[in-house]
Design a protein around this motif. Structure first.
Motif, short mmCIF file in Angstrom:
data_model
loop_
_atom_site.label_atom_id
_atom_site.label_comp_id
_atom_site.label_asym_id
_atom_site.label_seq_id
_atom_site.Cartn_x
_atom_site.Cartn_y
_atom_site.Cartn_z
N ASP A 1 0.83 -1.17 0.07
CA ASP A 1 0.15 0.01 0.15
C ASP A 1 0.65 1.40 -0.03
O ASP A 1 1.88 1.48 0.89
N LYS A 2 0.68 2.30 -1.18
CA LYS A 2 1.42 3.45 -0.88
C LYS A 2 0.71 4.54 0.02
O LYS A 2 -0.88 4.39 0.44
N LEU A 3 1.44 5.56 0.23
CA LEU A 3 0.67 6.52 0.98
C LEU A 3 -0.37 7.12 0.23
O LEU A 3 -1.53 7.62 1.28
N ASN A 4 -0.57 7.39 -0.96
CA ASN A 4 -1.72 8.08 -1.22
C ASN A 4 -3.02 7.25 -1.30
O ASN A 4 -3.94 7.67 -0.99
N THR A 5 -2.68 5.87 -1.16
CA THR A 5 -3.94 4.95 -1.24
C THR A 5 -4.38 4.90 0.24
O THR A 5 -5.63 4.93 0.46
N MET A 6 -3.43 5.16 0.99
CA MET A 6 -3.81 5.02 2.50
C MET A 6 -4.53 6.31 2.82
O MET A 6 -5.23 6.18 3.80
N LEU A 7 -3.87 7.46 2.47
CA LEU A 7 -4.57 8.67 2.72
C LEU A 7 -6.16 8.49 2.21
O LEU A 7 -6.93 9.07 2.90
N ILE A 8 -6.47 8.14 1.04
CA ILE A 8 -7.64 7.99 0.22
C ILE A 8 -8.70 7.20 1.42
O ILE A 8 -9.64 7.57 1.63
N ASP A 9 -8.18 5.90 1.62
CA ASP A 9 -8.85 5.12 2.72
C ASP A 9 -9.21 5.66 4.08
O ASP A 9 -10.20 5.71 4.63
N ARG A 10 -8.16 6.46 4.47
CA ARG A 10 -8.51 7.28 5.57
C ARG A 10 -9.48 8.25 5.59
O ARG A 10 -10.37 8.46 6.49
N ASP A 11 -9.71 8.99 4.41
CA ASP A 11 -10.41 10.11 4.20
C ASP A 11 -11.92 9.55 4.04
O ASP A 11 -13.04 9.89 4.47
N LYS B 1 -13.22 8.26 7.19
CA LYS B 1 -13.70 9.52 8.23
C LYS B 1 -15.09 9.89 7.76
O LYS B 1 -15.99 10.21 8.54
N ALA B 2 -15.34 9.97 6.35
CA ALA B 2 -16.58 10.35 5.76
C ALA B 2 -17.81 9.32 6.30
O ALA B 2 -18.79 9.73 6.64
N SER B 3 -17.50 7.92 6.15
CA SER B 3 -18.37 7.01 6.56
C SER B 3 -18.82 7.24 8.14
O SER B 3 -19.85 6.99 8.52
N ASN B 4 -17.65 7.38 8.67
CA ASN B 4 -17.92 7.46 10.29
C ASN B 4 -18.90 8.75 10.75
O ASN B 4 -19.75 8.65 11.34
N HIS B 5 -18.62 9.88 9.86
CA HIS B 5 -19.35 11.11 10.07
C HIS B 5 -21.12 10.72 9.90
O HIS B 5 -21.82 11.11 10.37
N SER B 6 -21.27 10.01 8.56
CA SER B 6 -22.41 10.07 8.24
C SER B 6 -23.12 8.81 9.11
O SER B 6 -24.44 9.12 9.47
N SER B 7 -22.37 8.16 9.75
CA SER B 7 -23.33 6.95 10.46
C SER B 7 -23.41 7.82 11.92
O SER B 7 -24.63 7.58 12.58
#
Length: 328
Positions: A288-298, A301-307
Protein backbone atom coordinates in the motif's frame (compact mmCIF):
# COMPACT_ATOMS: atom_id res chain seq x y z
CA UNK A 1 111.52 -0.21 66.25
CA UNK A 2 114.58 -0.45 64.03
CA UNK A 3 114.85 1.62 60.88
CA UNK A 4 116.89 0.42 57.91
CA UNK A 5 120.20 2.07 57.53
CA UNK A 6 120.52 4.92 55.07
CA UNK A 7 123.16 3.22 52.99
CA UNK A 8 121.03 0.09 52.62
CA UNK A 9 118.08 2.17 51.44
CA UNK A 10 120.35 4.00 49.03
CA UNK A 11 121.69 0.74 47.62
CA UNK A 12 118.16 -0.62 47.21
CA UNK A 13 116.97 2.49 45.38
CA UNK A 14 120.08 2.55 43.27
CA UNK A 15 119.57 -1.05 42.17
CA UNK A 16 115.95 -0.33 41.38
CA UNK A 17 116.80 2.74 39.34
CA UNK A 18 119.56 0.91 37.55
CA UNK A 19 117.17 -1.90 36.62
CA UNK A 20 114.62 0.63 35.36
CA UNK A 21 117.25 2.47 33.35
CA UNK A 22 118.56 -0.76 31.90
CA UNK A 23 115.04 -1.84 31.04
CA UNK A 24 114.28 1.54 29.50
CA UNK A 25 117.45 1.42 27.43
CA UNK A 26 116.56 -2.10 26.36
CA UNK A 27 113.05 -1.06 25.42
CA UNK A 28 114.10 2.24 23.87
CA UNK A 29 114.10 0.88 20.30
CA UNK A 30 110.71 -0.71 20.89
CA UNK A 31 109.37 2.55 22.36
CA UNK A 32 110.60 4.47 19.34
CA UNK A 33 109.02 1.93 17.01
CA UNK A 34 105.79 2.08 19.03
CA UNK A 35 105.69 5.87 18.65
CA UNK A 36 106.33 5.51 14.94
CA UNK A 37 103.52 2.94 14.71
CA UNK A 38 101.14 5.33 16.51
CA UNK A 39 102.11 8.19 14.19
CA UNK A 40 101.72 6.04 11.09
CA UNK A 41 98.30 4.83 12.21
CA UNK A 42 97.32 8.42 12.95
CA UNK A 43 98.19 9.39 9.38
CA UNK A 44 96.37 6.31 8.05
CA UNK A 45 93.31 7.20 10.15
CA UNK A 46 93.27 10.70 8.69
CA UNK A 47 93.55 9.45 5.11
CA UNK A 48 90.97 6.73 5.65
CA UNK A 49 88.68 9.29 7.33
CA UNK A 50 88.87 11.63 4.35
CA UNK A 51 88.12 8.85 1.88
CA UNK A 52 85.33 7.44 4.06
CA UNK A 53 83.90 10.92 4.58
CA UNK A 54 83.53 11.49 0.83
CA UNK A 55 81.96 8.05 0.41
CA UNK A 56 79.59 8.55 3.34
CA UNK A 57 78.43 11.95 2.12
CA UNK A 58 77.56 10.39 -1.22
CA UNK A 59 75.77 7.49 0.45
CA UNK A 60 73.82 9.26 3.21
CA UNK A 61 71.54 12.27 2.93
CA UNK A 62 72.14 13.16 6.57
CA UNK A 63 75.44 14.96 7.14
CA UNK A 64 75.29 13.97 10.81
CA UNK A 65 75.16 10.27 10.03
CA UNK A 66 77.94 10.61 7.46
CA UNK A 67 80.11 12.57 9.90
CA UNK A 68 79.49 10.15 12.76
CA UNK A 69 80.32 7.05 10.72
CA UNK A 70 83.46 8.77 9.42
CA UNK A 71 84.55 9.59 12.97
CA UNK A 72 83.89 6.00 14.07
CA UNK A 73 86.03 4.64 11.26
CA UNK A 74 88.87 7.04 12.10
CA UNK A 75 88.64 6.15 15.79
CA UNK A 76 88.76 2.42 15.05
CA UNK A 77 91.90 2.78 12.93
CA UNK A 78 93.60 5.01 15.51
CA UNK A 79 92.72 2.76 18.48
CA UNK A 80 93.96 -0.27 16.57
CA UNK A 81 97.29 1.50 16.04
CA UNK A 82 97.56 2.41 19.74
CA UNK A 83 96.85 -1.18 20.81
CA UNK A 84 99.45 -2.50 18.39
CA UNK A 85 101.99 0.00 19.69
CA UNK A 86 101.30 -0.95 23.31
CA UNK A 87 101.58 -4.62 22.48
CA UNK A 88 104.87 -3.97 20.68
CA UNK A 89 106.25 -2.35 23.83
CA UNK A 90 105.20 -5.38 25.84
CA UNK A 91 102.15 -3.99 27.63
CA UNK A 92 99.80 -6.83 26.74
CA UNK A 93 98.12 -6.64 30.12
CA UNK A 94 97.37 -2.96 29.57
CA UNK A 95 95.81 -3.71 26.21
CA UNK A 96 93.61 -6.42 27.74
CA UNK A 97 92.57 -4.14 30.61
CA UNK A 98 91.68 -1.32 28.21
CA UNK A 99 89.59 -3.63 26.05
CA UNK A 100 87.74 -5.04 29.06
CA UNK A 101 87.15 -1.55 30.45
CA UNK A 102 85.88 -0.28 27.10
CA UNK A 103 83.45 -3.21 26.90
CA UNK A 104 82.10 -2.58 30.40
CA UNK A 105 81.74 1.15 29.81
CA UNK A 106 79.99 0.56 26.49
CA UNK A 107 77.57 -1.91 28.10
CA UNK A 108 76.78 0.53 30.91
CA UNK A 109 76.19 3.38 28.46
CA UNK A 110 73.96 1.14 26.35
CA UNK A 111 71.72 0.31 29.33
CA UNK A 112 71.66 3.88 30.65
CA UNK A 113 70.75 5.41 27.30
CA UNK A 114 68.74 2.55 25.83
CA UNK A 115 66.16 4.72 24.10
CA UNK A 116 68.78 7.06 22.66
CA UNK A 117 70.90 4.13 21.53
CA UNK A 118 67.91 2.47 19.85
CA UNK A 119 67.05 5.66 17.97
CA UNK A 120 70.68 6.08 16.96
CA UNK A 121 70.99 2.51 15.66
CA UNK A 122 67.68 2.87 13.82
CA UNK A 123 68.92 6.13 12.26
CA UNK A 124 72.12 4.48 11.05
CA UNK A 125 70.19 1.47 9.72
CA UNK A 126 67.75 3.71 7.85
CA UNK A 127 70.69 5.68 6.49
CA UNK A 128 72.03 2.45 5.03
CA UNK A 129 68.69 1.08 3.78
CA UNK A 130 67.39 4.52 2.72
CA UNK A 131 63.62 3.87 2.88
CA UNK A 132 63.14 7.59 2.10
CA UNK A 133 65.18 10.66 1.19
CA UNK A 134 64.89 14.32 2.08
CA UNK A 135 61.94 15.80 0.19
CA UNK A 136 59.97 12.55 -0.05
CA UNK A 137 56.31 12.42 0.95
CA UNK A 138 55.86 9.80 3.67
CA UNK A 139 53.13 8.65 6.04
CA UNK A 140 53.83 6.90 9.35
CA UNK A 141 52.05 6.76 12.70
CA UNK A 142 49.45 9.30 11.60
CA UNK A 143 52.03 11.81 10.30
CA UNK A 144 51.74 12.70 6.60
CA UNK A 145 54.07 15.19 4.95
CA UNK A 146 57.46 16.01 3.41
CA UNK A 147 60.75 14.86 4.94
CA UNK A 148 62.79 17.94 5.83
CA UNK A 149 65.73 16.54 7.77
CA UNK A 150 67.14 13.17 8.85
CA UNK A 151 69.12 13.22 12.09
CA UNK A 152 70.82 10.55 14.15
CA UNK A 153 67.95 10.27 16.63
CA UNK A 154 64.88 11.57 14.79
CA UNK A 155 63.43 12.65 11.46
CA UNK A 156 61.73 16.00 10.85
CA UNK A 157 58.55 15.90 8.72
CA UNK A 158 56.62 18.99 7.62
CA UNK A 159 52.92 18.14 7.35
CA UNK A 160 50.59 19.58 4.72
CA UNK A 161 48.92 21.57 7.49
CA UNK A 162 52.13 23.51 8.10
CA UNK A 163 53.35 21.77 11.29
CA UNK A 164 56.81 20.31 11.85
CA UNK A 165 56.61 16.82 13.34
CA UNK A 166 59.62 15.24 15.08
CA UNK A 167 59.46 11.44 14.71
CA UNK A 168 61.92 9.20 16.61
CA UNK A 169 63.83 7.00 14.21
CA UNK A 170 62.89 3.80 16.04
CA UNK A 171 59.20 4.45 15.23
CA UNK A 172 59.97 4.78 11.52
CA UNK A 173 62.20 1.72 11.67
CA UNK A 174 59.75 -0.54 13.56
CA UNK A 175 56.37 0.38 12.10
CA UNK A 176 54.75 0.48 8.68
CA UNK A 177 56.05 3.38 6.58
CA UNK A 178 54.41 4.55 3.35
CA UNK A 179 56.64 6.38 0.87
CA UNK A 180 54.49 8.15 -1.75
CA UNK A 181 57.51 9.46 -3.66
CA UNK A 182 59.45 6.23 -4.19
CA UNK A 183 57.65 5.05 -7.35
CA UNK A 184 56.96 8.52 -8.72
CA UNK A 185 53.27 8.00 -9.44
CA UNK A 186 50.01 7.65 -7.51
CA UNK A 187 46.47 6.49 -8.18
CA UNK A 188 43.48 8.73 -7.46
CA UNK A 189 40.00 7.34 -6.78
CA UNK A 190 36.86 9.42 -7.37
CA UNK A 191 33.47 7.95 -6.36
CA UNK A 192 30.33 8.98 -8.30
CA UNK A 193 26.72 7.76 -8.40
CA UNK A 194 24.38 7.54 -11.40
CA UNK A 195 20.66 6.83 -11.44
CA UNK A 196 19.29 3.31 -11.88
CA UNK A 197 17.69 4.39 -15.14
CA UNK A 198 21.03 5.23 -16.82
CA UNK A 199 23.41 2.90 -18.66
CA UNK A 200 26.48 1.97 -16.59
CA UNK A 201 28.66 1.15 -19.61
CA UNK A 202 27.86 4.46 -21.29
CA UNK A 203 28.65 6.41 -18.13
CA UNK A 204 31.95 4.54 -17.72
CA UNK A 205 32.93 5.21 -21.34
CA UNK A 206 32.24 8.96 -21.33
CA UNK A 207 34.03 9.44 -17.99
CA UNK A 208 37.06 7.43 -19.12
CA UNK A 209 37.33 9.30 -22.43
CA UNK A 210 37.02 12.67 -20.71
CA UNK A 211 39.73 11.85 -18.15
CA UNK A 212 42.17 10.50 -20.73
CA UNK A 213 42.10 13.89 -22.43
CA UNK A 214 43.76 15.42 -19.36
CA UNK A 215 47.51 16.04 -19.55
CA UNK A 216 48.09 15.10 -15.92
CA UNK A 217 46.72 11.57 -16.44
CA UNK A 218 49.43 8.94 -17.06
CA UNK A 219 49.05 5.23 -17.85
CA UNK A 220 45.95 6.13 -19.82
CA UNK A 221 45.35 2.49 -20.71
CA UNK A 222 44.71 1.83 -17.00
CA UNK A 223 42.15 4.62 -16.56
CA UNK A 224 38.91 2.84 -15.70
CA UNK A 225 35.48 3.19 -14.14
CA UNK A 226 34.09 0.30 -12.12
CA UNK A 227 30.61 -0.34 -10.72
CA UNK A 228 31.22 -0.51 -7.00
CA UNK A 229 27.85 -1.17 -5.34
CA UNK A 230 24.10 -0.67 -5.31
CA UNK A 231 23.30 2.48 -3.37
CA UNK A 232 20.02 3.62 -1.85
CA UNK A 233 19.38 6.05 -4.68
CA UNK A 234 22.12 5.32 -7.22
CA UNK A 235 24.53 2.87 -8.78
CA UNK A 236 27.86 3.73 -7.16
CA UNK A 237 30.80 3.95 -9.59
CA UNK A 238 34.51 4.36 -8.86
CA UNK A 239 36.89 6.21 -11.18
CA UNK A 240 40.58 5.18 -11.13
CA UNK A 241 43.41 7.05 -12.84
CA UNK A 242 47.14 7.60 -12.33
CA UNK A 243 49.15 10.82 -11.96
CA UNK A 244 52.80 11.69 -11.43
CA UNK A 245 53.44 12.15 -7.72
CA UNK A 246 54.83 14.34 -6.39
CA UNK A 247 54.51 16.73 -9.28
CA UNK A 248 52.49 19.52 -10.81
CA UNK A 249 49.59 19.99 -10.73
CA UNK A 250 49.27 18.89 -7.12
CA UNK A 251 47.09 16.12 -5.74
CA UNK A 252 44.27 18.36 -4.49
CA UNK A 253 44.17 20.35 -7.74
CA UNK A 254 43.96 17.17 -9.80
CA UNK A 255 41.21 15.66 -7.68
CA UNK A 256 39.20 18.90 -7.83
CA UNK A 257 39.50 19.00 -11.62
CA UNK A 258 38.56 15.31 -11.89
CA UNK A 259 35.37 15.77 -9.87
CA UNK A 260 34.44 18.84 -11.93
CA UNK A 261 35.11 16.96 -15.17
CA UNK A 262 33.00 13.97 -14.13
CA UNK A 263 30.04 16.19 -13.21
CA UNK A 264 30.26 18.14 -16.47
CA UNK A 265 30.58 15.12 -18.75
CA UNK A 266 27.65 13.34 -17.11
CA UNK A 267 25.46 16.43 -17.47
CA UNK A 268 26.48 16.80 -21.13
CA UNK A 269 25.45 13.20 -21.82
CA UNK A 270 22.15 13.51 -19.93
CA UNK A 271 23.24 11.06 -17.23
CA UNK A 272 21.71 11.87 -13.88
CA UNK A 273 23.61 12.12 -10.58
CA UNK A 274 20.55 11.57 -8.35
CA UNK A 275 19.69 13.16 -5.04
CA UNK A 276 18.81 10.79 -2.19
CA UNK A 277 15.30 9.36 -2.80
CA UNK A 278 13.03 7.90 -0.10
CA UNK A 279 9.79 5.93 -0.67
CA UNK A 280 7.52 5.46 2.37
CA UNK A 281 5.52 2.18 2.60
CA UNK A 282 3.12 1.95 5.55
CA UNK A 283 1.93 -1.61 5.02
CA UNK A 284 4.03 -4.38 6.55
CA UNK A 285 4.32 -6.11 3.16
CA UNK A 286 4.95 -2.86 1.32
CA UNK A 287 1.88 -3.16 -0.98
CA UNK A 288 0.00 0.00 0.00
CA UNK A 289 1.29 3.42 -0.94
CA UNK A 290 0.86 6.60 0.98
CA UNK A 291 -1.76 8.14 -1.34
CA UNK A 292 -3.88 4.97 -1.19
CA UNK A 293 -3.82 5.02 2.58
CA UNK A 294 -4.71 8.70 2.69
CA UNK A 295 -7.76 8.06 0.43
CA UNK A 296 -8.83 5.13 2.61
CA UNK A 297 -8.45 7.27 5.69
CA UNK A 298 -10.60 10.07 4.21
CA UNK A 299 -13.31 7.59 3.15
CA UNK A 300 -13.29 6.05 6.61
CA UNK A 301 -13.73 9.44 8.23
CA UNK A 302 -16.60 10.30 5.88
CA UNK A 303 -18.42 7.04 6.60
CA UNK A 304 -17.99 7.46 10.33
CA UNK A 305 -19.39 10.99 10.13
CA UNK A 306 -22.49 9.90 8.17
CA UNK A 307 -23.26 7.09 10.59
CA UNK A 308 -23.15 9.32 13.63
CA UNK A 309 -25.31 12.17 12.15
CA UNK A 310 -28.90 10.69 12.85
CA UNK A 311 -28.05 10.02 16.45
CA UNK A 312 -26.91 13.56 16.97
CA UNK A 313 -30.14 14.86 15.31
CA UNK A 314 -32.34 12.76 17.58
CA UNK A 315 -30.48 13.99 20.57
CA UNK A 316 -30.96 17.55 19.50
CA UNK A 317 -34.74 16.99 19.07
CA UNK A 318 -34.95 15.39 22.49
CA UNK A 319 -33.19 18.26 24.08
CA UNK A 320 -35.49 20.72 22.30
CA UNK A 321 -38.59 18.88 23.56
CA UNK A 322 -37.40 18.90 27.10
CA UNK A 323 -36.68 22.56 26.98
CA UNK A 324 -40.18 23.33 25.70
CA UNK A 325 -41.66 21.22 28.47
CA UNK A 326 -39.72 23.14 31.04
CA UNK A 327 -40.95 26.39 29.63
CA UNK A 328 -44.62 25.27 29.84
Amino acid sequence: MEFPKVDEVYKLLSKKLESWIEGGITLLPNIVVAFLIAIVFGIIAKVVGNVAGKLMRRTFESRQIAGLLTSIIKAIVLVAGIFIALDFVGLKGTVTSLLAGAGIVGLAIGFAFQDMTENFIAGVAMGIRKPFDIGDVIEAEGVFGNVKEINLRNTLVETFYGQLEVIPNKILFRNILTNYSYLGYRRIEVPVGISYADDIEQAAKVITDAMNEKDYVIKKEETAVYAESFGDSSINLLLWFWIRYPGEPGFMVVRHDAITTVKTVLEDNDILIPFPIRTLDFNAKGSDKLNTMLIDRDESKASNHSSTSPQSSAGEKASDGSSHADEE
